[in-house]
Write a protein that holds these residues in place. Sequence first.
Motif, PDB file in Angstrom:
ATOM      1  N   LYS A 149       0.842  -1.212   0.000  1.00 45.58           N
ATOM      2  CA  LYS A 149       0.000   0.000   0.000  1.00 45.58           C
ATOM      3  C   LYS A 149       0.870   1.253   0.000  1.00 45.58           C
ATOM      4  CE  LYS A 149      -4.587  -0.068   1.737  1.00 45.58           C
ATOM      5  NZ  LYS A 149      -5.516   0.122   2.808  1.00 45.58           N
ATOM      6  N   ILE A 150       1.944   1.209   0.853  1.00 50.54           N
ATOM      7  CA  ILE A 150       2.832   2.372   0.952  1.00 50.54           C
ATOM      8  C   ILE A 150       3.570   2.573  -0.383  1.00 50.54           C
ATOM      9  CG2 ILE A 150       4.888   3.304   2.127  1.00 50.54           C
ATOM     10  CD1 ILE A 150       3.893   1.708   4.640  1.00 50.54           C
ATOM     11  N   LEU A 151       4.099   1.464  -0.922  1.00 50.45           N
ATOM     12  CA  LEU A 151       4.840   1.565  -2.189  1.00 50.45           C
ATOM     13  C   LEU A 151       3.930   2.064  -3.311  1.00 50.45           C
ATOM     14  CD1 LEU A 151       7.029  -1.677  -2.119  1.00 50.45           C
ATOM     15  CD2 LEU A 151       7.845   0.690  -2.087  1.00 50.45           C
ATOM     16  N   ARG A 152       2.691   1.544  -3.307  1.00 51.51           N
ATOM     17  CA  ARG A 152       1.770   1.943  -4.382  1.00 51.51           C
ATOM     18  C   ARG A 152       1.462   3.432  -4.286  1.00 51.51           C
ATOM     19  NH1 ARG A 152      -3.175  -1.134  -3.754  1.00 51.51           N
ATOM     20  NH2 ARG A 152      -4.201   0.664  -2.887  1.00 51.51           N
ATOM     21  N   ALA A 153       1.254   3.909  -3.043  1.00 49.81           N
ATOM     22  CA  ALA A 153       0.953   5.329  -2.861  1.00 49.81           C
ATOM     23  C   ALA A 153       2.133   6.180  -3.359  1.00 49.81           C
ATOM     24  CB  ALA A 153       0.666   5.616  -1.394  1.00 49.81           C
ATOM     25  N   TRP A 154       3.363   5.746  -3.053  1.00 46.70           N
ATOM     26  CA  TRP A 154       4.547   6.513  -3.438  1.00 46.70           C
ATOM     27  C   TRP A 154       4.720   6.530  -4.975  1.00 46.70           C
ATOM     28  CZ3 TRP A 154       7.563  10.291  -2.777  1.00 46.70           C
ATOM     29  CH2 TRP A 154       8.824  10.351  -3.378  1.00 46.70           C
ATOM     30  N   TYR A 155       4.658   5.352  -5.580  1.00 50.64           N
ATOM     31  CA  TYR A 155       4.863   5.310  -7.037  1.00 50.64           C
ATOM     32  C   TYR A 155       3.677   5.920  -7.794  1.00 50.64           C
ATOM     33  CZ  TYR A 155       9.246   2.907  -6.558  1.00 50.64           C
ATOM     34  OH  TYR A 155      10.547   2.623  -6.247  1.00 50.64           O
ATOM     35  N   GLY A 156       2.465   5.810  -7.207  1.00 45.45           N
ATOM     36  CA  GLY A 156       1.293   6.453  -7.806  1.00 45.45           C
ATOM     37  C   GLY A 156       1.458   7.975  -7.771  1.00 45.45           C
ATOM     38  N   TYR A 157       2.013   8.458  -6.660  1.00 48.50           N
ATOM     39  CA  TYR A 157       2.255   9.897  -6.505  1.00 48.50           C
ATOM     40  C   TYR A 157       3.298  10.363  -7.537  1.00 48.50           C
ATOM     41  CZ  TYR A 157       4.268  14.007  -4.131  1.00 48.50           C
ATOM     42  OH  TYR A 157       4.755  15.247  -3.843  1.00 48.50           O
ATOM     43  N   LEU A 158       4.364   9.565  -7.664  1.00 50.77           N
ATOM     44  CA  LEU A 158       5.397   9.915  -8.658  1.00 50.77           C
ATOM     45  C   LEU A 158       4.811   9.933 -10.066  1.00 50.77           C
ATOM     46  CD1 LEU A 158       8.660   7.948  -7.760  1.00 50.77           C
ATOM     47  CD2 LEU A 158       8.234  10.401  -7.590  1.00 50.77           C
ATOM     48  N   PHE A 159       4.000   8.910 -10.387  1.00 53.70           N
ATOM     49  CA  PHE A 159       3.388   8.834 -11.723  1.00 53.70           C
ATOM     50  C   PHE A 159       2.546  10.088 -11.972  1.00 53.70           C
ATOM     51  CE2 PHE A 159      -0.371   7.140 -14.230  1.00 53.70           C
ATOM     52  CZ  PHE A 159       0.279   7.157 -15.454  1.00 53.70           C
ATOM     53  N   TYR A 160       1.788  10.499 -10.956  1.00 53.90           N
ATOM     54  CA  TYR A 160       0.948  11.686 -11.119  1.00 53.90           C
ATOM     55  C   TYR A 160       1.805  12.949 -11.312  1.00 53.90           C
ATOM     56  CZ  TYR A 160      -2.279  15.447 -10.196  1.00 53.90           C
ATOM     57  OH  TYR A 160      -2.994  16.608 -10.302  1.00 53.90           O
ATOM     58  N   TRP A 161       2.796  13.134 -10.421  1.00 51.91           N
ATOM     59  CA  TRP A 161       3.578  14.377 -10.465  1.00 51.91           C
ATOM     60  C   TRP A 161       4.511  14.459 -11.663  1.00 51.91           C
ATOM     61  CZ3 TRP A 161       3.434  19.052  -8.234  1.00 51.91           C
ATOM     62  CH2 TRP A 161       2.505  19.194  -7.208  1.00 51.91           C
ATOM     63  N   VAL A 162       5.147  13.354 -11.981  1.00 54.36           N
ATOM     64  CA  VAL A 162       6.176  13.411 -13.035  1.00 54.36           C
ATOM     65  C   VAL A 162       5.558  13.242 -14.426  1.00 54.36           C
ATOM     66  CG1 VAL A 162       8.310  12.333 -13.875  1.00 54.36           C
ATOM     67  CG2 VAL A 162       7.866  12.478 -11.419  1.00 54.36           C
TER      68      VAL A 162
END
Length: 286
Positions: free
Chosen positions: A70-83
């Motif tokens: 869940k934590i990893l998904r939130a982090w990589y999902g955030y990166l996907f959105y921002w970058v």
Amino acid sequence: MQDTTDRLLTRLRADGRAQLDSISFELTVAVAANIVGLVETSADKMAPRLEMVLKTAFSGATGLGRIRDKILRAWYGYLFYWVDVRPTIAKRRKAPQDDIISQCLAKGYSDKAILVECMTYVTAGMMTTREFIVMVAWHMFDNPDLRADFLRGDEDRQMAILLEILRLEPIAAVLYRRVPDGGAGERVALDIRAVHDDEASVGRCPHAVDAERAAREGQKGEFMSFGDGPHHCPGWQVALHETRVFVDALLRVPGITLARAPDMQWNDVLMTYELRDAIVTCDRTG
Ligand code: HEM
């Protein structure tokens, strides 16, 4: 499709080996990203971010593993959105293009709704076609007659062969529906493998790859592989074309061999197979 295939196979020839499921993912990311409009960042860099989002979203882990995912998904999902997603939305707002993000903006979607749309295409378009490409290549490496037929064939013949492989190895193995359609009633599961194994649905010798089957049976060659009705896969032609272009070019690479067959895993969350760690080798250039 052609440009990315050329780039990936040039790299394969320079290195003399590659992991097939990784390069097929790079291809499907580049193609689906193009349709969605995610072309402002490089597909090579976006692929590992998406891979982590998908891996953690559909891992089916329990206990501590679930929390970690869940934590990893939130982090990589955030990166996907921002970058990847957010800068593209800003650009398309100023100058719309012929892509999904521009269409969403024209319909007044919020950034969050656009992110959901991007994720739908990522899951539906990139993961599925990645597995399909590896499965097709595996069939071809294992069956020299089929491979020769495919390489000799014109586009229609190649498509018919691909559709037969997909019929036998459906990536979407189970589809769920509410009865009545769209209502809040009973949920039914459609077992696509069973449909595709049934002589009454697909004609004689259902386990054979038979490129003439669909024409003989007066059926469309996709049978139920891409679903049916209002949710029928909008990317089906894209998936078949990119697979055809890539596998045709791959099999023509001098010295190409499947050095390691993929491991096959079953994903209970997506109800699909996953093919991992397939290694291809070839003659090295230069
Ligand atoms: C071999 C590759 C593919 C297979 C086997 C496949 C299969 C399917 C199936 C069975 C469905 C229907 C799901 C249902 O009825 O519940 C579907 C839906 C969908 N597919 Fe594909 N697909 C593939 C590739 C693609 C590609 C390349 C794209 C886009 C670039 C794509 C985009 C979509 C989308 C957006 C939906 C949702 C449609 C909706 O709900 O209205 N698919 N796909």
